[in-house]
Write a protein that holds these residues in place. Structure first.
Motif, PDB file in Angstrom:
ATOM      1  N   UNK A 116       1.019  -1.277   0.213  1.00 57.99           N
ATOM      2  CA  UNK A 116      -0.172   0.488  -0.371  1.00 57.99           C
ATOM      3  C   UNK A 116       1.075   1.594  -0.202  1.00 57.99           C
ATOM      4  N   UNK A 117       2.134   1.514   0.967  1.00 58.71           N
ATOM      5  CA  UNK A 117       2.883   2.716   0.708  1.00 58.71           C
ATOM      6  C   UNK A 117       3.391   3.118  -0.400  1.00 58.71           C
ATOM      7  N   UNK A 118       3.541   1.880  -0.689  1.00 56.99           N
ATOM      8  CA  UNK A 118       4.785   2.460  -2.175  1.00 56.99           C
ATOM      9  C   UNK A 118       3.676   2.570  -3.210  1.00 56.99           C
ATOM     10  N   UNK A 119       2.770   3.004  -3.176  1.00 61.48           N
ATOM     11  CA  UNK A 119       1.813   3.286  -4.269  1.00 61.48           C
ATOM     12  C   UNK A 119       1.006   4.351  -3.839  1.00 61.48           C
ATOM     13  N   UNK A 120       1.427   4.982  -2.257  1.00 64.32           N
ATOM     14  CA  UNK A 120       0.207   6.052  -2.213  1.00 64.32           C
ATOM     15  C   UNK A 120       1.456   7.126  -2.320  1.00 64.32           C
ATOM     16  N   UNK A 121       2.682   6.841  -1.908  1.00 60.85           N
ATOM     17  CA  UNK A 121       4.101   7.431  -1.600  1.00 60.85           C
ATOM     18  C   UNK A 121       3.919   8.186  -3.508  1.00 60.85           C
ATOM     19  N   UNK A 122       3.467   7.111  -4.409  1.00 62.35           N
ATOM     20  CA  UNK A 122       4.164   8.015  -5.688  1.00 62.35           C
ATOM     21  C   UNK A 122       2.668   8.751  -6.192  1.00 62.35           C
ATOM     22  N   UNK A 123       1.584   8.437  -5.656  1.00 64.71           N
ATOM     23  CA  UNK A 123       0.700   8.877  -5.700  1.00 64.71           C
ATOM     24  C   UNK A 123       0.402  10.154  -5.319  1.00 64.71           C
ATOM     25  N   UNK A 124       0.040  10.745  -3.716  1.00 62.29           N
ATOM     26  CA  UNK A 124       0.312  11.648  -3.412  1.00 62.29           C
ATOM     27  C   UNK A 124       1.340  11.963  -2.786  1.00 62.29           C
ATOM     28  N   UNK A 125       1.796  13.788  -3.367  1.00 63.65           N
ATOM     29  CA  UNK A 125       2.811  14.601  -2.648  1.00 63.65           C
ATOM     30  C   UNK A 125       1.998  15.074  -1.311  1.00 63.65           C
ATOM     31  N   UNK A 126       2.151  14.211  -0.197  1.00 68.23           N
ATOM     32  CA  UNK A 126       1.946  14.664   1.360  1.00 68.23           C
ATOM     33  C   UNK A 126       2.789  14.396   2.126  1.00 68.23           C
ATOM     34  N   UNK A 156     -10.073  -0.523  -5.509  1.00 70.80           N
ATOM     35  CA  UNK A 156     -10.458  -0.091  -4.256  1.00 70.80           C
ATOM     36  C   UNK A 156      -9.924   1.576  -3.790  1.00 70.80           C
ATOM     37  N   UNK A 157      -8.309   1.154  -4.206  1.00 70.15           N
ATOM     38  CA  UNK A 157      -7.789   2.510  -3.811  1.00 70.15           C
ATOM     39  C   UNK A 157      -8.289   4.119  -4.167  1.00 70.15           C
ATOM     40  N   UNK A 158      -9.082   3.880  -5.764  1.00 68.09           N
ATOM     41  CA  UNK A 158      -9.438   4.440  -6.015  1.00 68.09           C
ATOM     42  C   UNK A 158     -10.516   4.876  -5.883  1.00 68.09           C
ATOM     43  N   UNK A 159     -11.747   4.351  -5.283  1.00 72.31           N
ATOM     44  CA  UNK A 159     -12.716   4.458  -4.416  1.00 72.31           C
ATOM     45  C   UNK A 159     -12.834   5.516  -3.097  1.00 72.31           C
ATOM     46  N   UNK A 160     -11.661   4.700  -2.490  1.00 75.68           N
ATOM     47  CA  UNK A 160     -11.234   5.337  -1.503  1.00 75.68           C
ATOM     48  C   UNK A 160     -10.454   6.922  -1.007  1.00 75.68           C
ATOM     49  N   UNK A 161      -9.609   6.828  -2.081  1.00 78.91           N
ATOM     50  CA  UNK A 161      -8.639   8.200  -1.916  1.00 78.91           C
ATOM     51  C   UNK A 161      -9.385   9.431  -3.642  1.00 78.91           C
ATOM     52  N   UNK A 162     -10.204   8.211  -4.560  1.00 78.54           N
ATOM     53  CA  UNK A 162     -10.686   9.459  -5.280  1.00 78.54           C
ATOM     54  C   UNK A 162      -9.351   9.900  -6.173  1.00 78.54           C
ATOM     55  N   UNK A 163      -8.204   9.359  -6.579  1.00 73.14           N
ATOM     56  CA  UNK A 163      -7.318   9.154  -6.888  1.00 73.14           C
ATOM     57  C   UNK A 163      -7.282   9.639  -8.635  1.00 73.14           C
ATOM     58  N   UNK A 164      -8.259   9.178  -9.242  1.00 75.09           N
ATOM     59  CA  UNK A 164      -8.501   9.829 -10.908  1.00 75.09           C
ATOM     60  C   UNK A 164      -9.461  11.443 -10.720  1.00 75.09           C
ATOM     61  N   UNK A 165     -10.245  11.169  -9.884  1.00 73.05           N
ATOM     62  CA  UNK A 165     -10.539  13.010  -9.789  1.00 73.05           C
ATOM     63  C   UNK A 165      -9.988  13.814  -9.168  1.00 73.05           C
ATOM     64  N   UNK A 166      -8.616  13.508  -8.127  1.00 75.81           N
ATOM     65  CA  UNK A 166      -7.782  14.631  -7.936  1.00 75.81           C
ATOM     66  C   UNK A 166      -6.922  14.809  -9.554  1.00 75.81           C
TER      67      UNK A 166
END
Length: 277
Positions: A160-170, A234-244
């Motif tokens: 999970x962590x690697x995906x969040x790292x590359x998807x979001x600058x937080x 599941x990640x897309x629905x949870x974090x709205x990846x594509x919308x953001x």
């Protein structure tokens, strides 16, 4: 590759799902996955060499700096691999060279520390397993269960962590919180992905050195793509990846057409070409 090149263009104005979507992405992006796989393997070579020297010399003093130095290369390589996979999963446009350069520029700095931690854990697991393999007495079932449980937690977290790292600058604290909350909420899905990765790497290690032949072809990319694919919706629905992402980069919006809209667009294009000629 012809095995995956099927006519899977959606005709209902929606993205394909399940096995059809899996085969669609493989048929479209298999070559780029193989190229990125080779780049990722090159990124792991310093770590592999350092851990091998530490194991052969039975020296933990060599293992620690080897994992630190190797992690500085392995971390950005892993981040870029996940970045390219996730771009494919959301149908992002762009050529591989441009996307990889962009992924490296965006992720290498924040992937250094996670890469070192990731490499330290991999190195220590490899070191301990080889010591137990060479030991005069077999490890107890309790020791084996403890190692497997630790490995399971390791794969669950970093899947999970690697995906969040590359998807979001937080901030790091927020990323860790999101990672842990996602694992807790969707523990069964993450658990299955982690078990699949453990079994995959277990089989490759079991059949070494013959399995080394497979590394340029299935190597790192195949199991990471499978795990990311299983979690992406599941990640897309949870974090709205594509919308953001579309909000920040409108040019990356993907529009799916039904058959009628597709035919109408093709007719308009042909009419426009005739008028220009």
């Amino acid at each position: 590759m012809s095995l995956f090149r099927l006519d899977l263009r959606p005709g209902n104005g929606r993205r394909l799902t399940g096995g059809a979507r899996y085969r669609e992405i493989l048929g479209r992006d298999l070559v780029r996955f193989l190229i990125v796989n080779l780049l990722t393997i090159f990124g792991f070579l310093p770590l592999i060499a350092g851990v091998a020297v530490a194991i052969l010399s039975s020296s933990i003093l060599i293992l620690i700096p080897a994992c630190i130095i190797g992690g500085m290369f392995a971390g950005p390589a892993m981040a870029c691999m996940h970045d390219i996979i996730l771009r494919s999963l959301r149908d992002a446009p762009g050529k591989l060279r441009e996307n990889y350069k962009r992924a490296l520029k965006q992720n290498w700095r924040q992937a250094l520390v996670p890469g070192i931690i990731f490499s330290m854990m991999l190195g220590f697991y490899a070191f301990m397993m080889m010591l137990m393999w060479w030991a005069d007495t077999s490890p107890s079932w309790g020791t084996i269960a403890l190692l497997f449980f630790g490995m399971l937690l390791f794969f669950m977290f970093f899947t999970v962590y690697w995906q969040l790292l590359v998807l979001f600058d937080q901030p790091q604290k927020q990323r860790l919180t999101n990672c842990l909350l996602f694992i807790i909420k969707f523990s069964w899905k993450v658990f299955r992905c982690a078990v699949q990765q453990i079994l995959y790497w277990g089989v490759l290690i079991l059949f070494m050195p013959l399995s080394v032949i497979l590394l340029p072809f299935t190597g790192i990319w195949f199991i990471l793509f499978t795990a990311d694919f299983k979690l992406y919706d599941t990640m897309n629905e949870t974090f709205e990846i594509e919308k953001q992402i579309v909000k920040a980069f409108p040019e990356q919006e993907v529009v799916f057409e039904d058959d009628e809209a597709w035919l109408k667009r093709k007719q308009e294009e042909m009419r426009h070409e005739r008028n220009n000629n």
